[in-house]
Structure formats: C-alpha cells, structure tokens
Design an enzyme around this catalytic site. Structure first.
Site, mmCIF file in Angstrom:
data_model
loop_
_atom_site.group_PDB
_atom_site.id
_atom_site.type_symbol
_atom_site.label_atom_id
_atom_site.label_comp_id
_atom_site.label_asym_id
_atom_site.label_seq_id
_atom_site.Cartn_x
_atom_site.Cartn_y
_atom_site.Cartn_z
ATOM 1 N N TRP A 117 0.820 -1.226 0.000
ATOM 2 C CA TRP A 117 0.000 0.000 0.000
ATOM 3 C C TRP A 117 0.846 1.264 0.000
ATOM 4 C CZ3 TRP A 117 -5.015 2.069 0.692
ATOM 5 C CH2 TRP A 117 -5.060 3.364 1.241
ATOM 6 N N MET A 118 0.386 2.281 -0.739
ATOM 7 C CA MET A 118 1.017 3.604 -0.733
ATOM 8 C C MET A 118 -0.050 4.672 -0.519
ATOM 9 S SD MET A 118 2.346 5.473 -4.222
ATOM 10 C CE MET A 118 4.061 5.054 -4.289
ATOM 11 N N ASN A 119 0.256 5.674 0.355
ATOM 12 C CA ASN A 119 -0.507 6.927 0.263
ATOM 13 C C ASN A 119 0.448 8.093 0.112
ATOM 14 O OD1 ASN A 119 -0.884 5.945 3.263
ATOM 15 N ND2 ASN A 119 -1.241 8.102 3.473
ATOM 16 N N ASP A 120 0.305 9.161 0.861
ATOM 17 C CA ASP A 120 0.963 10.442 0.566
ATOM 18 C C ASP A 120 2.424 10.388 0.092
ATOM 19 O OD1 ASP A 120 -1.268 10.818 2.119
ATOM 20 O OD2 ASP A 120 -0.234 11.896 3.707
ATOM 21 N N PHE B 237 4.223 8.667 10.123
ATOM 22 C CA PHE B 237 3.313 9.377 9.223
ATOM 23 C C PHE B 237 4.079 10.366 8.342
ATOM 24 C CE2 PHE B 237 -1.234 8.954 11.180
ATOM 25 C CZ PHE B 237 -1.101 7.588 11.204
ATOM 26 N N ARG C 91 0.261 17.004 12.670
ATOM 27 C CA ARG C 91 1.018 16.121 11.774
ATOM 28 C C ARG C 91 1.438 16.774 10.450
ATOM 29 N NH1 ARG C 91 -4.164 13.990 12.219
ATOM 30 N NH2 ARG C 91 -5.454 14.025 10.332
HETATM 31 C C1 FRU Z 1 -3.052 12.180 4.645
HETATM 32 C C2 FRU Z 1 -2.681 11.488 5.938
HETATM 33 C C3 FRU Z 1 -1.695 12.319 6.704
HETATM 34 C C4 FRU Z 1 -0.980 11.310 7.558
HETATM 35 C C5 FRU Z 1 -0.950 10.128 6.638
HETATM 36 C C6 FRU Z 1 -1.044 8.808 7.339
HETATM 37 O O1 FRU Z 1 -3.428 11.361 3.614
HETATM 38 O O2 FRU Z 1 -3.851 11.226 6.685
HETATM 39 O O3 FRU Z 1 -2.277 13.370 7.447
HETATM 40 O O4 FRU Z 1 0.292 11.746 7.927
HETATM 41 O O5 FRU Z 1 -2.010 10.250 5.731
HETATM 42 O O6 FRU Z 1 -0.792 7.748 6.480
#
Ligand code: FRU
Length: 497
Positions: A36-39, A98, A166
C-alpha cells in the site's frame, strides 16, 4: 543499529516487490514497491537525483502501520526503488511513521522530519498522540535522532490538538535557518497550520499560527506545503471533511491552494483567493520541490480516501499511485499546472489531425492505447450553431470504457468511470466548471495504464482519476452531439515498456 522492523520490511519488499510484473504497474506513475502507498513524503533533490518517499505498508494492499517507502529518479518519471527508509520501531512512533519532508543540511546529510504516532495508553483503539520526529541519513540509510520527538504537545499553542498534529513540511531559509509548517486543529476539529523555527535543524520552537480555517474549508487540515512563487506566497493544504461549494470543492477529502501574502514579521499568512488543486476524483496530499533548474514541481497521491477501501475484489500486490509530477505556476491569480516537461522525451508515434468535422461517432486511425498523450482543441464547426456535447471514450473494449465529456452550454467537463469494469459502487464521476476561450476548449489528456489526467485550457484546471480496467481495453473513440471541429495530436508514451 538497524531495528528489526526495518530489516524485516527491507527483506520483504526486496523479495516480493520484484515478483510484480512491470506491466501490472503504470509505466510512468510511481507505485509502491509492494503493498500500500498513500501520501508523497520527503520529496527532494539530493546528491544529484530526485528522492520521493511515500506512506507505505509493504505487507498488504491496505493502510496499516505506516513506514516510509523510498524511490529515486533522474527525470521524475523512471523510478528506482531504494530500501524502506523508516519503520515504526520506536515508542514515540510505534503506531506509525506518518507524513513528512526532507531537506539537505549544511554538512551534506539529508534530514527527514516526520510525524511519529503512538496510541494513548498503548491501546490500538486509543487516541493518537502525534509528535514530530527527525531522522538523519545519507540518501539510503537513516537514523532517528536521540532527541526525538523534537516537537510535541508542549510546543502546541493553547487549544490545538496533540491528537491531530502532523505532516511537517520543512525548508531551509536563505540565511541557513530552518522552518516547517505542520497541520493541526482545535477541539471542534477546525484546521490550522502552525509555523516552527530552528537554527540548526535539530532544536525546534513554535513561531506562529500561520493561518486558521475560518470554517469554510473542511475540518482538519492535513499535509501543508508553503512556498513563494510568482510574487505570491502559496499554501497547499488537504482538508478533511469538505463540504461542496458549487463545483469548486467537493465532499470529503480535497486539496486546496491558497494564494496570498505572508507577513513575516507577524508570521501570518493571508490568502487572497483559494481554489481546488484538482477537480477530478483522485488527488490528495501533494508536495512540491524546487528543481535545480528553478521549476516548482508538485506531485500528489492519485487516490482519494473516500474510495480506497472500495477497490475491486481481486487482490493486487500494490495499491496507490502518485500523480504525474506537474510544473506549477501562478497566472492570472490562479494555479496553473502542466505535465512535467520531461514527459515529452518519451513521446513516439505522433499522429495529427486538423479540422476534423464530425457529428455522431468517430474513431481515428492511429488513435488508441493506454499510454497515450492527446492534445485536443474542440469548437463548434459553425460558431452560429453551438454543439451540445463532446465525448471522449478511452480504455475501451466491447464491454467497458471510461468517459471524458464536455457540455458547452453549461461549460461542464465530466469524468465518468462507472463503465470502467469496477464492481464497486463508489464515486465514479465528477464534474468541473471550466472556461471556454474564444469558443474553444483545450483538453490535454495523459493516459497511463491505470489513470487519466486532464489538463484543461493550458493547465488552468486539472482533473485526475484512476481506473482499473484491464489493459487489453485499448480503444479511444469520440462522439459529438451537434457538429464539432476538432484538432488533435496524439503521441504514444513510453512505447518501449
Ligand atoms: C493524509 C494522511 C496524513 C498522515 C498520513 C497517514 O493522507 O492522513 O495526514 O500523515 O495520511 O498515512
């Protein structure tokens, strides 16, 4: 000494990542090595190459304990995976590492600042305790500093929440001192951005509340980025829980660009205007860098929190991709975005048609494919007889397709993926109010295997969306309701892949 969790993540990704066939990924949009990938995190230029870290769970295609994945590139389009950079292996980040950012220090080392999350009382269902932490390294290996966390509840101004604190975005000032902006909110979850300062990058202190949400733009503000460009100061934030505001903002998680001025003396930012960064379905949490040749380039997570849990049944080995890197500028008081110019290096098989007049369905010889750039200019064949609708179908086979359509009467551009082959009833369409200049609309479309990004009117607006349609659906076709004249240029992109 490297911690077990990081050793394990590195062993896992280097064993499983290479099992994912190249063709099961986009050709030029970054995906996680595995899982999985997010930001995007730590977007930076360091020791002769671009670095991009990302929110990462190598073990599953769902969000869980966050690590930082890591990749490097020379052109922001071809990426090489590096070993996982950070794992949640300390008490203060035991629930997750995070989002955050990176800068090069005076002594040549790379400094990462991220949000460490732990759970109140150690209980998984407890509240988050979010703090800012540092790790220092050489571009591959990073060591978390002894002094962590460097910003915690004690640095927060009155009324701001340690549970939502954060996503530090850090930079170095010309005088060599450091600043960072961090997202937070108050007890009503009303977002704010805080500014912090450091002389040496290690000891940080609160400077000011840069800006507070006036209640208009969602609730908690995530992932800020703050920089000067074109005579303005610009703040990017990604608010949660947005309410729609006409066609400008949509429900849920969105991305806002505020253009205004920063009063350095008082540490206050006053926006003069704000706008959506992306008017499509999938775009969030962007970060920018200044390239060595002076371009401001932005990259975002090409997904949306409201749709991620609802992917299709078949478990893929990766989930989440980054947007195309975009060159951004301010023009006419608005944010303009262009695909990064390096993309033009990977064009081939040019096909061009001028003044194509049609009413009804149309396919054009040589125009098809899933890794394609289309530059279209559309107008009524006879200015006295306006048309009703223009439609582009892509990723098309006998059964499936996705649609980009334009209705000139309302000046609405729509992306619709409900017939893309998805088994889920999640958000499938979004509309944007766009301009027509001299009776024309210009649509610059970039297709990679699993996405579309549409740059409207020279980058005045952008719409992005992901699709899951099988790559064998290569068709592209057009339809007009009313007579249209179209100019179109098509290139294949990354044809060798
Ligand atoms: C945004 C977020 C950030 C957090 C991260 C956690 O997409 O919710 O605020 O640092 O993703 O994965």
């Amino acid at each position: 000494m490297m911690n077990q969790k990081l050793i394990f993540a590195r062993a896992y990704e280097s064993a499983v990542g290479p099992q994912i066939p190249r063709k099961a990924r986009p050709a030029f949009h970054l995906t996680p090595w595995v899982g999985w990938m997010n930001d995007p995190n730590g977007f930076s230029y360091y020791r002769g190459q671009y670095h991009l870290f990302y929110q990462y769970n190598p073990y599953d295609v769902e969000w869980d304990e966050m690590h930082w994945g890591h990749a490097v590139s020379h052109d922001l389009l071809h990426w090489t995976y590096l070993p996982c950079a950070l794992a949640p292996d300390e008490r203060y980040d035991s629930f997750g590492v995070f989002s955050g950012s990176a800068v090069e220090m005076k002594d040549g080392r790379q400094l990462l600042m991220y949000t460490g999350v732990r759970k109140e009382g150690g209980d998984k269902n407890g509240k988050d305790i979010q703090v800012q932490c540092l790790a220092i390294g050489d571009g591959v290996d990073y060591t978390k500093v002894e002094a962590n966390p460097v910003l915690d509840v004690d640095c927060l101004p009155e009324g701001k929440s340690p549970n939502d604190f954060r996503d530090p975005k850090m930079w170095r000032e010309e005088d060599g001192t450091y600043r960072c902006v961090v997202g937070t909110c108050d007890a009503e979850r009303n977002g704010a951005i805080l500014l912090f300062r450091s002389e040496d990058g290690f000891k940080w202190a609160f400077e000011s509340v840069l800006i507070e949400n006036d209640g208009r733009l969602g609730r908690m503000w995530e992932c800020p980025d703050f920089f000067s460009m074109g005579g303005y100061d610009v703040l990017l934030v990604s608010p949660q829980d947005m309410l729609p505001d006409g066609f400008e903002y949509h429900n849920g998680n969105g991305t806002v660009c505020m253009i205004g001025h920063f009063d350095r003396e008082h540490g206050k930012f006053t926006p003069e205007r704000d706008q959506a960064v992306d008017y499509g379905i999938d775009f969030y949490a962007p970060q920018t860098i200044l390239t060595p040749d002076g371009r401001r380039v932005m990259i975002g997570w090409m997904q949306n929190w409201d749709t991620v849990k609802l992917t299709d049944y078949e478990k893929r080995r990766w989930f989440g991709q980054m947007s195309l890197p975009r060159e951004i500028t301010i023009r006419n008081g608005r944010l303009y975005q262009q695909p990064i110019r390096e993309l033009a290096l990977y064009r081939s098989r040019k096909v061009e048609y001028r003044d194509v007049k049609f009413d009804g369905e149309l396919t054009l010889e040589g125009i098809e494919g899933r890794k394609v750039e289309l530059d279209m200019c559309i107008r009524a064949a006879d200015p006295a007889k306006p048309y009703h609708k223009f439609t582009l179908r892509f990723a098309q086979n006998e059964k499936y397709h996705s649609v980009l359509s334009f209705r000139p009467y309302e000046s609405l551009l729509k992306i619709d993926r409900k017939f893309s082959g998805s088994r889920r009833a999640y958000i499938h369409q979004r509309r944007a109010q766009v301009a027509q200049h001299d009776g024309e609309i210009r649509l610059h479309v970039i297709l990679d295997r699993f996405s579309i990004e549409v740059f409207v009117n020279g980058g005045e607006q952008v719409m992005s969306a992901t699709i899951l349609t099988d790559v064998s659906a290569q068709g592209i076709s057009f339809a007009a309701d009313g007579e249209i004249t179209m100019d179109i240029t098509k290139y294949s992109l990354f044809a060798e892949e």
